[in-house]
Design a protein around this motif. Structure first.
Motif, PDB file in Angstrom:
ATOM      1  N   ASP A 256       6.300  89.158  25.669  1.00 41.21           N
ATOM      2  CA  ASP A 256       6.006  90.511  26.133  1.00 41.21           C
ATOM      3  C   ASP A 256       7.270  91.351  26.261  1.00 41.21           C
TER       4      ASP A 256
ATOM      5  N   ALA B  85       7.982  92.786  22.947  1.00 36.64           N
ATOM      6  CA  ALA B  85       7.005  93.800  22.546  1.00 36.64           C
ATOM      7  C   ALA B  85       7.535  95.203  22.742  1.00 36.64           C
ATOM      8  N   GLN B  86       8.616  95.355  23.529  1.00 38.27           N
ATOM      9  CA  GLN B  86       9.219  96.665  23.763  1.00 38.27           C
ATOM     10  C   GLN B  86      10.306  96.996  22.738  1.00 38.27           C
TER      11      GLN B  86
ATOM     12  N   CYS C 264       1.765  88.162  20.298  1.00 41.14           N
ATOM     13  CA  CYS C 264       2.510  88.420  21.533  1.00 41.14           C
ATOM     14  C   CYS C 264       2.078  87.421  22.594  1.00 41.14           C
TER      15      CYS C 264
ATOM     16  N   ASN D  87       2.153  86.892  25.977  1.00 42.78           N
ATOM     17  CA  ASN D  87       2.412  87.646  27.197  1.00 42.78           C
ATOM     18  C   ASN D  87       2.372  86.687  28.387  1.00 42.78           C
TER      19      ASN D  87
ATOM     20  N   ILE E 134       5.808  92.663  33.059  1.00 35.05           N
ATOM     21  CA  ILE E 134       5.338  93.518  31.975  1.00 35.05           C
ATOM     22  C   ILE E 134       4.857  94.864  32.518  1.00 35.05           C
TER      23      ILE E 134
ATOM     24  N   SER F 231       6.487  98.165  30.747  1.00 32.91           N
ATOM     25  CA  SER F 231       5.657  98.729  29.693  1.00 32.91           C
ATOM     26  C   SER F 231       4.591  99.646  30.289  1.00 32.91           C
TER      27      SER F 231
ATOM     28  N   PRO G 142       0.730  95.395  25.855  1.00 34.61           N
ATOM     29  CA  PRO G 142       1.345  95.283  24.526  1.00 34.61           C
ATOM     30  C   PRO G 142       0.389  95.543  23.370  1.00 34.61           C
TER      31      PRO G 142
ATOM     32  N   ARG H 157      -0.319  99.089  21.752  1.00 30.95           N
ATOM     33  CA  ARG H 157       0.577  99.714  20.770  1.00 30.95           C
ATOM     34  C   ARG H 157       0.018  99.620  19.353  1.00 30.95           C
TER      35      ARG H 157
ATOM     36  N   GLU I  35      -7.064  91.266  22.733  1.00 30.20           N
ATOM     37  CA  GLU I  35      -6.453  90.704  23.931  1.00 30.20           C
ATOM     38  C   GLU I  35      -7.236  89.456  24.300  1.00 30.20           C
TER      39      GLU I  35
ATOM     40  N   TYR J  27      -2.807  92.352  15.557  1.00 30.24           N
ATOM     41  CA  TYR J  27      -1.977  92.124  16.742  1.00 30.24           C
ATOM     42  C   TYR J  27      -2.805  91.322  17.739  1.00 30.24           C
TER      43      TYR J  27
ATOM     44  N   GLU K 240      -2.629  89.726  21.517  1.00 34.42           N
ATOM     45  CA  GLU K 240      -1.937  89.599  22.790  1.00 34.42           C
ATOM     46  C   GLU K 240      -2.576  88.453  23.570  1.00 34.42           C
TER      47      GLU K 240
END
Length: 346
Positions: free
Chosen positions: A158, A161-162, A184, A186, A195, A199, A203, A206, A216, A244, A246
């Motif tokens: 995570d 992820a930034q 990701c 997390n 996180i 953020s 995540p 995004r 997720e 993606y 998460e």
């Protein structure tokens, strides 16, 4: 997010073969046993260097990589042991590397954070946060240009992820519809930073900005991870582009081995994740439907314990690298000399 408690598991989901779930338990058990023994060896002062263990996060590696072929490449992070084991890297070669000995995955020169074995598709690991994303992007582009249905996956935390490198890679993957999974893991903390503090959004949110499919998933539930990863890999192989994932999980050993203070980790959060331990969740599900599960489980764990102990003995017995090989495998040519002024190359 649907978080399944151990006591709530009563049956296996349709479409996931029992044999697959047994294999997932075997992979997670290997990761857990390897990591716990490495933890003990480090505490006893037997292993050199830095370690970033992944106990508690076994489901993320096992559930995703179960869908990948040998030729499907992955890139990993400094917390890479689980990914390497799930991808098929030899436990003995990994342990030899952790001991800093010749015969390890990186000839004893890379240590824990740089494990890699291209023969099984574990292409790179490293301590630069987010650096695996553009590397995996190259693997995905290569598969697309070659006209294969190959898939790449990049694992990151995570905190990563930034990173701009991850976001830039996501953008290109979406523009070019590349066959890649952005995974990701997390585990709630980028080292000691939560996180929620670092953020503005989750995540996975995004991915929406790039028009990318995302999910997720409860990263403690290997069945949920396996199913989500299966959908993502299917999309990638069909030419439908990146996904993606998460996966919310937890690192039992914290940011790194030897971390001096863990006051930032709330006991109630840790107890919740340990109560939904990935191995316990899957074992409970299998026990509910497989009559001989206890015997099978005992056989798996005994076999893995012997395998890991054998790997430790291999690490202890392996010789240290020959000093004469110090320049091999790095960006240096021992036949080239440079004059004192640093300008003339011979």
């Amino acid at each position: 997010m649907n978080q399944t408690k151990v006591s709530e598991v009563s049956e296996l989901p349709a479409g996931v073969p029992e044999a697959t779930l047994v294999d997932l338990y075997r992979t997670m058990s290997l990761i857990r046993t390897f990591e716990e023994r490495v933890h003990e060896l480090f505490v006893e002062g037997e292993l050199p260097g830095f370690l970033h263990l992944c106990s508690g996060q076994e489901a993320t590696a096992a559930g995703v990589i179960a869908h990948l072929r040998t030729e499907d490449g992955i890139t990993s992070t400094h917390r890479n042991h689980g990914h390497a084991l799930a991808k098929g890297v030899s436990p003995a070669a990994m342990m030899i590397e952790l001991y800093g000995r010749a015969g390890g995955t990186n000839a004893g020169k890379g240590g824990s954070m740089h494990l890699a074995d291209q023969r099984v598709g574990h292409v790179a690991s490293g301590g630069i946060v987010g650096a695996g994303a553009p590397l995996a992007l190259g693997l995905a582009q290569a598969a697309k240009l070659a006209g294969t249905d190959g898939v790449a996956a990049v694992f990151f935390g995570d905190g990563a992820a930034q990173q701009g490198t991850v976001l830039e890679s996501m953008n290109l993957a979406a523009v070019w519809k590349l066959p890649i999974l952005f995974v990701c893991e997390n585990n709630l903390f980028g080292q000691a930073t939560t996180i929620g503090y670092s953020s503005a959004v989750a995540p996975a949110a995004r991915a929406e900005g790039f028009g990318m499919a995302s999910e997720e998933v409860d990263g403690q539930d290997v069945i949920a991870v396996y199913q989500a990863a299966g959908r993502a890999v299917e999309r990638a192989r069909a030419g439908e582009g990146p996904t993606y994932l998460e996966l919310t999980t937890y690192s039992y050993h914290g940011a790194w081995e030897g971390e001096p203070k863990r006051a930032y980790r709330l006991p109630e959060v840790e107890s919740d994740f340990r109560g939904r331990d990935p191995l316990r969740l899957l074992a409970a599900a299998l026990a509910a439907v497989k009559q001989d599960w206890i015997d099978v489980k005992d056989e798996i764990e005994e076999e893995i314990e012997e395998q890991v102990e054998s790997a430790i003995e291999a690490g202890r017995a392996a010789p240290y690298p020959d000093p004469a090989t110090v320049t091999e495998g790095v960006y240096a040519d021992p036949t080239v000399t440079i004059d004192r002024d640093g300008l003339t190359v011979h």
